[in-house]
Write a protein that holds these residues in place. Structure first.
Motif, PDB file in Angstrom:
ATOM      1  N   LEU A  60      21.156 -75.786 -70.357  1.00 37.17           N
ATOM      2  CA  LEU A  60      19.798 -75.339 -70.618  1.00 37.17           C
ATOM      3  C   LEU A  60      19.754 -73.831 -70.728  1.00 37.17           C
ATOM      4  O   LEU A  60      20.499 -73.135 -70.060  1.00 37.17           O
ATOM      5  CB  LEU A  60      18.885 -75.797 -69.472  1.00 37.17           C
ATOM      6  N   GLY A  61      18.893 -73.343 -71.562  1.00 36.10           N
ATOM      7  CA  GLY A  61      18.803 -71.903 -71.737  1.00 36.10           C
ATOM      8  C   GLY A  61      17.360 -71.461 -71.844  1.00 36.10           C
ATOM      9  O   GLY A  61      16.449 -72.192 -71.464  1.00 36.10           O
ATOM     10  N   PHE A  62      17.176 -70.267 -72.374  1.00 34.66           N
ATOM     11  CA  PHE A  62      15.835 -69.729 -72.476  1.00 34.66           C
ATOM     12  C   PHE A  62      14.948 -70.564 -73.383  1.00 34.66           C
ATOM     13  O   PHE A  62      13.734 -70.642 -73.192  1.00 34.66           O
ATOM     14  CB  PHE A  62      15.886 -68.286 -72.974  1.00 34.66           C
TER      15      PHE A  62
ATOM     16  N   PHE B 117      17.229 -67.547 -65.673  1.00 33.93           N
ATOM     17  CA  PHE B 117      18.161 -68.615 -65.366  1.00 33.93           C
ATOM     18  C   PHE B 117      18.030 -69.083 -63.916  1.00 33.93           C
ATOM     19  O   PHE B 117      18.280 -70.241 -63.605  1.00 33.93           O
ATOM     20  CB  PHE B 117      19.591 -68.167 -65.639  1.00 33.93           C
TER      21      PHE B 117
ATOM     22  N   SER C  64      14.266 -85.482 -66.070  1.00 38.96           N
ATOM     23  CA  SER C  64      15.537 -84.954 -66.580  1.00 38.96           C
ATOM     24  C   SER C  64      16.476 -86.119 -66.857  1.00 38.96           C
ATOM     25  O   SER C  64      17.140 -86.633 -65.972  1.00 38.96           O
ATOM     26  CB  SER C  64      16.153 -83.985 -65.576  1.00 38.96           C
ATOM     27  N   LEU C  65      16.463 -86.543 -68.081  1.00 40.82           N
ATOM     28  CA  LEU C  65      17.285 -87.660 -68.520  1.00 40.82           C
ATOM     29  C   LEU C  65      18.071 -87.239 -69.739  1.00 40.82           C
ATOM     30  O   LEU C  65      17.541 -86.569 -70.622  1.00 40.82           O
ATOM     31  CB  LEU C  65      16.396 -88.837 -68.923  1.00 40.82           C
TER      32      LEU C  65
ATOM     33  N   LEU D  77      10.411 -65.652 -66.205  1.00 35.30           N
ATOM     34  CA  LEU D  77      11.322 -66.683 -65.723  1.00 35.30           C
ATOM     35  C   LEU D  77      12.714 -66.480 -66.313  1.00 35.30           C
ATOM     36  O   LEU D  77      12.859 -66.062 -67.446  1.00 35.30           O
ATOM     37  CB  LEU D  77      10.791 -68.055 -66.140  1.00 35.30           C
TER      38      LEU D  77
ATOM     39  N   LEU E  49      13.680 -73.358 -71.335  1.00 33.81           N
ATOM     40  CA  LEU E  49      12.789 -72.812 -70.327  1.00 33.81           C
ATOM     41  C   LEU E  49      11.426 -72.516 -70.932  1.00 33.81           C
ATOM     42  O   LEU E  49      10.385 -72.789 -70.329  1.00 33.81           O
ATOM     43  CB  LEU E  49      13.396 -71.535 -69.741  1.00 33.81           C
TER      44      LEU E  49
ATOM     45  N   ILE F 190       9.515 -75.755 -71.391  1.00 27.43           N
ATOM     46  CA  ILE F 190       9.070 -76.315 -70.119  1.00 27.43           C
ATOM     47  C   ILE F 190       7.833 -75.598 -69.595  1.00 27.43           C
ATOM     48  O   ILE F 190       6.814 -76.211 -69.298  1.00 27.43           O
ATOM     49  CB  ILE F 190      10.204 -76.231 -69.075  1.00 27.43           C
ATOM     50  N   THR F 191       7.935 -74.282 -69.526  1.00 26.26           N
ATOM     51  CA  THR F 191       6.814 -73.573 -68.919  1.00 26.26           C
ATOM     52  C   THR F 191       5.568 -73.626 -69.791  1.00 26.26           C
ATOM     53  O   THR F 191       4.458 -73.778 -69.282  1.00 26.26           O
ATOM     54  CB  THR F 191       7.174 -72.104 -68.643  1.00 26.26           C
TER      55      THR F 191
ATOM     56  N   GLU G 250      23.945 -67.755 -79.737  1.00 27.60           N
ATOM     57  CA  GLU G 250      23.781 -66.637 -78.805  1.00 27.60           C
ATOM     58  C   GLU G 250      24.971 -66.436 -77.877  1.00 27.60           C
ATOM     59  O   GLU G 250      25.373 -65.321 -77.616  1.00 27.60           O
ATOM     60  CB  GLU G 250      22.542 -66.877 -77.947  1.00 27.60           C
TER      61      GLU G 250
ATOM     62  N   ARG H 234      14.677 -87.257 -58.821  1.00 21.88           N
ATOM     63  CA  ARG H 234      14.983 -88.533 -59.452  1.00 21.88           C
ATOM     64  C   ARG H 234      15.998 -89.341 -58.648  1.00 21.88           C
ATOM     65  O   ARG H 234      15.866 -90.554 -58.485  1.00 21.88           O
ATOM     66  CB  ARG H 234      15.503 -88.304 -60.867  1.00 21.88           C
TER      67      ARG H 234
ATOM     68  N   MET I 299      27.891 -62.900 -70.727  1.00 23.72           N
ATOM     69  CA  MET I 299      27.350 -62.344 -71.961  1.00 23.72           C
ATOM     70  C   MET I 299      27.785 -60.894 -72.167  1.00 23.72           C
ATOM     71  O   MET I 299      27.642 -60.348 -73.250  1.00 23.72           O
ATOM     72  CB  MET I 299      25.819 -62.383 -71.926  1.00 23.72           C
TER      73      MET I 299
ATOM     74  N   ALA J  87      14.404 -81.311 -60.228  1.00 24.74           N
ATOM     75  CA  ALA J  87      14.055 -82.523 -60.975  1.00 24.74           C
ATOM     76  C   ALA J  87      15.128 -83.590 -60.775  1.00 24.74           C
ATOM     77  O   ALA J  87      14.821 -84.763 -60.535  1.00 24.74           O
ATOM     78  CB  ALA J  87      13.889 -82.199 -62.456  1.00 24.74           C
ATOM     79  N   ASP J  88      16.368 -83.181 -60.869  1.00 24.53           N
ATOM     80  CA  ASP J  88      17.468 -84.139 -60.672  1.00 24.53           C
ATOM     81  C   ASP J  88      17.411 -84.748 -59.275  1.00 24.53           C
ATOM     82  O   ASP J  88      17.517 -85.956 -59.099  1.00 24.53           O
ATOM     83  CB  ASP J  88      18.819 -83.444 -60.860  1.00 24.53           C
TER      84      ASP J  88
ATOM     85  N   LEU K 114       5.355 -80.319 -62.359  1.00 27.49           N
ATOM     86  CA  LEU K 114       5.473 -78.876 -62.485  1.00 27.49           C
ATOM     87  C   LEU K 114       4.082 -78.270 -62.427  1.00 27.49           C
ATOM     88  O   LEU K 114       3.252 -78.541 -63.292  1.00 27.49           O
ATOM     89  CB  LEU K 114       6.116 -78.563 -63.842  1.00 27.49           C
TER      90      LEU K 114
ATOM     91  N   LEU L 234      15.213 -71.473 -63.837  1.00 27.31           N
ATOM     92  CA  LEU L 234      15.614 -72.663 -64.588  1.00 27.31           C
ATOM     93  C   LEU L 234      16.513 -73.549 -63.728  1.00 27.31           C
ATOM     94  O   LEU L 234      16.381 -74.775 -63.723  1.00 27.31           O
ATOM     95  CB  LEU L 234      16.336 -72.241 -65.868  1.00 27.31           C
TER      96      LEU L 234
END
Lengths: 339, 339
Positions: A73-75, B75, A99-100, B73, A78, A81-82, A249, B89, B284, B85-86, B97, B78
């Motif tokens: 997952l990355g920005f 990483f 989260s599936l 927000l 994110l 989601i938000t 990226e 579940r 990075m 969430a995991d 959220l 995130l």
DNA sequence: CTGTTAGCGCCTTCAG
DNA sequence: CTGAAGGCGCTAACAG
């Protein structure tokens, strides 16, 4: 916790009247309305969401299906989601996070059958996506961020990759570039039918073709190491290259290093343009990268809005379909083509 | 959708027996148990979560309070979100959220009074946090990622900043460094009592003091530009400096640039260590940064687990309190101190 | 070990 | 415009 009965008593009306007052389902005389709301205030009453959902067949809960793509997952995610969470709240919905992974359709079925959510938002869809198949089969309301191959008369929101390719190339051409390469995501993703990789590939080829420019592209796994390797090869084989657009990226640090080691300065000798990226990481580079930034929050917002509209629609609207452009942010990694 | 009544009929038992079989609240003979589960299979029955919640006083829903901190927000957040969430579940909970800022206590109160969630996880807590006050006042179950000043006999999970400072300094000392500076987050955050900034500041000072080394620290707003400016000043005023620990990911590109322009190579002439960072951004950079990576997923997991334990506790456990270390990842930005 | 039944808090027909 | 009453699907006493 006070209940509706308490409110009804205090306001001197029947419970049903309170219910109607709250939901506006039926005209209520202004006077009793006032009394009811006053009573609610006094008691600090809030309708119980579970009971409401159970009785009313609508929970006002939606779920965001957030699968971790291969690259993690990355920005981008994110942002989805938000902004989906914000949008839900603005519309008085609650947002669940499920989260599936894309192949966990059994689990998805289970969750849906729990009856908690009124609908789901799917993100990171594959061109052919089992989850979407399942949702269609169950006739469960959903919206998509991204696009499948088989649209099934369903709506979507997605990035306009073709437009983005066009904007990128156009911008570089105006700076005098004619030797422009694309570094895409990994071949594996492309072959797996990952939408962005596929669409950007085709979009870039089409645009370059339309300008009658040579088409030069490379796939590249999403790591700096691979970025370095791929870019070294690319420049070694194409010393005339003056610019590069990159939709990857994570590979960029390696790419920058390769270019620098080759002896080119950015942006004086070589221009680098990051595609579908996020401002956060574009600004992390030295120099900060000129980029076409992904409209993440808009995508998340629209995804949520489309779902909510669908849930509240009286008549059947035509399926909403929307392609959003990326925003060009000129930072420090692009300049006129070297002589 | 089949209901429990359907299952009961098909299995030839009473609804309550089905309920008990599902919840294991009461011993059931193996034989009828089998029959009931067979019936459930046949009908593809799943208990309705809303009804269950309404009747049972427990929704098996928890909410993650995700406020966007000043810097937006990243990483870190995130990681919290996805691992919470995991974890939810895995424990058969659903995760909501709630994107509320730290000062939106009214909205928080409303959401709680809706009765949807059994408890909340608070992240990005301030040293004094209104949300925590509210939760205490309402006696609503919650867990914290981070720490407040006033612990109120409540549990928490947090990063062990003191240990992290120690690990960082220790590592550099072993490489022969004695001139070590800290670049922290902004003074504003520090003064606002933002936990990580405060604790790292004190931790670093304490560790340097214990080694009898000179203490040199700077605050720095979280942008590359400010990183550049602060670092230029720092090295200009302290030409003997051989290393730097930085708890400010966003400032790092500027810092690297400043050091490079000063004429030092990383890591040959100067060592840079990123504190409480995420592998994604550490990789990075060019060179990739040696870092003490934040245990984000563990924090998210523990936050969720602590809440769930609290919700399911029969007896009152002592409040769980846990401090997690960061992981040292040696990459390319640190080396022996220059002569 | 199993069955009966009264709620949980609200929505929504029905009557008035 | 307002009230009364039956359910939504499940849990948890209370009785056997």
């Amino acid at each position: 916790m006070p209940t509706m009965i308490d409110v009804a008593k205090r306001a001197g009306v029947a419970v049903s009247t309170v219910s109607y007052a709250i939901n506006g389902t039926r005209p209520i005389s202004e006077e009793t309305r006032q009394r009811i709301f006053a009573a609610m205030e006094d008691l600090d009453y809030k309708p119980n969401a579970l009971a409401r959902g159970l009785a009313g067949k609508r929970s006002r809960i939606i779920a965001l299906l957030c699968a971790a793509p291969d690259r993690g997952l990355g920005f981008t995610e994110l942002g989805f989601i938000t902004s989906a969470a914000d949008t839900a709240r603005e519309n008085e919905y609650n947002l669940l996070l499920w989260s599936l992974d894309a192949n966990q359709t059994d689990e998805l079925r289970q969750l849906i059958q729990q009856g908690l959510a009124d609908g789901v938002i799917v993100m990171e869809v594959h061109l052919h996506d089992e989850r979407v198949d399942l949702l269609n089969e169950l006739e469960f309301p959903f919206s998509i961020i991204g696009r499948c191959d088989d649209l099934q008369n369903h709506g979507y929101v997605d990035i306009d990759f073709h437009q983005t390719a066009y904007d990128a190339v156009r911008y570089l051409i105006e700076l005098g570039h004619t030797q422009i390469a694309l570094i895409n995501q990994s071949q594996r993703q492309f072959e797996a039918g990952y939408g962005p990789a596929v669409r950007m590939q085709h979009g870039f080829e089409a645009v370059m073709h339309s300008y009658d420019l040579p088409i030069l592209t490379r796939f590249c796994p999403v790591t700096p190491q691979e970025g370095y390797r791929v870019c070294c090869e690319l420049v070694a084989e194409n010393p005339d290259l003056t610019s590069m657009v990159v939709m990857n990226e994570r590979a960029i640090p390696g790419i920058i290093q390769a270019i620098t080691e080759y002896g080119w300065r950015i942006p004086e000798d070589f221009s680098l343009l990051s595609l579908v990226s996020s401002p956060n990481v574009a600004q992390m580079s030295i120099p900060p990268l000129t980029s076409l930034d992904s409209p993440n929050t808009e995508l998340g917002r629209l995804g949520a809005e489309q779902l909510i509209q669908q849930l509240e629609a009286v008549a059947d609207h035509p399926p909403p379909r929307k392609l959003l452009p990326c925003y060009l942010n000129v930072r420090g990694s692009t300049g006129p083509a070297r002589a």
